[in-house]
Design a protein around this motif. Sequence first.
Motif, short mmCIF file in Angstrom:
data_model
loop_
_atom_site.label_atom_id
_atom_site.label_comp_id
_atom_site.label_asym_id
_atom_site.label_seq_id
_atom_site.Cartn_x
_atom_site.Cartn_y
_atom_site.Cartn_z
N ILE A 193 6.27 15.10 -9.35
CA ILE A 193 5.24 15.93 -10.00
C ILE A 193 5.85 16.69 -11.17
O ILE A 193 5.26 16.78 -12.24
N GLN A 194 7.04 17.23 -10.98
CA GLN A 194 7.71 17.95 -12.07
C GLN A 194 8.02 17.01 -13.24
O GLN A 194 7.85 17.39 -14.40
N PHE A 195 8.44 15.80 -12.96
CA PHE A 195 8.68 14.80 -14.01
C PHE A 195 7.39 14.52 -14.77
O PHE A 195 7.37 14.50 -15.99
N ASP A 196 6.30 14.31 -14.02
CA ASP A 196 5.01 14.05 -14.65
C ASP A 196 4.58 15.20 -15.56
O ASP A 196 4.11 14.98 -16.68
N ALA A 255 7.55 16.51 -5.01
CA ALA A 255 7.71 17.66 -5.91
C ALA A 255 8.52 17.29 -7.15
O ALA A 255 8.18 17.70 -8.27
N GLU A 256 9.57 16.50 -6.98
CA GLU A 256 10.38 16.07 -8.13
C GLU A 256 9.59 15.15 -9.05
O GLU A 256 9.69 15.25 -10.27
N THR A 277 0.87 -1.17 0.00
CA THR A 277 0.00 0.00 0.00
C THR A 277 0.91 1.21 0.00
O THR A 277 1.86 1.28 0.78
N ALA A 278 0.62 2.16 -0.88
CA ALA A 278 1.44 3.36 -0.97
C ALA A 278 0.56 4.54 -1.36
O ALA A 278 -0.50 4.36 -1.97
N THR A 279 1.01 5.73 -1.02
CA THR A 279 0.27 6.95 -1.30
C THR A 279 0.94 7.69 -2.45
O THR A 279 2.15 7.91 -2.43
N ASP A 280 0.13 8.07 -3.45
CA ASP A 280 0.70 8.77 -4.61
C ASP A 280 0.90 10.26 -4.31
O ASP A 280 0.59 10.73 -3.21
N THR A 281 1.41 10.97 -5.29
CA THR A 281 1.74 12.39 -5.11
C THR A 281 0.50 13.26 -4.93
O THR A 281 0.61 14.40 -4.50
N THR A 285 13.70 10.01 -11.99
CA THR A 285 13.39 11.25 -12.70
C THR A 285 14.54 11.73 -13.57
O THR A 285 14.31 12.41 -14.56
N THR A 286 15.76 11.37 -13.23
CA THR A 286 16.91 11.88 -13.97
C THR A 286 17.50 10.90 -14.98
O THR A 286 18.46 11.22 -15.67
N TRP A 287 16.94 9.71 -15.08
CA TRP A 287 17.49 8.70 -15.99
C TRP A 287 16.89 8.89 -17.38
O TRP A 287 15.68 8.92 -17.56
#
Length: 117
Positions: free
Chosen positions: A99-102, A96-97, A30-34, A58-60
């Motif tokens: 979300i910026q990638f998305d 935040a990182e 179970t995990a919580t998304d952004t 995010t950087t790959w």
Amino acid sequence: MRKFTLIAAFFFAATIAFSQTPLTVAVDFTATDTEGVEHNLFDILAGGQYVCIDFFFTTWSSCQSTAPMLSEAYELFGCNTADLFVISVNDGDTDAECIQFDLSFGIDFPCISGVEG
């Protein structure tokens, strides 16, 4: 139809080429998304959907180049309302990182950050 075949072939090849675990049974999580929505793997599976989990950084550059293809598959298969549920999981970046990638790569499916998710 040709795009669908290419996307399906890509995901099949990637699964075979990069399988890194001998697991034959899914491990529940179970995990919580952004966006603050909680997702449970077994609940999604119990709903009759297949689950595609995209593990990314995010950087790959490979993750950046394949993100639009996964986004297209997400849209083609009903935006998580039909047979396929797509979710991305990041290791080590903040909400935040992620979300910026998305935003940068046009991702609309749920994303779980490694730090806060």
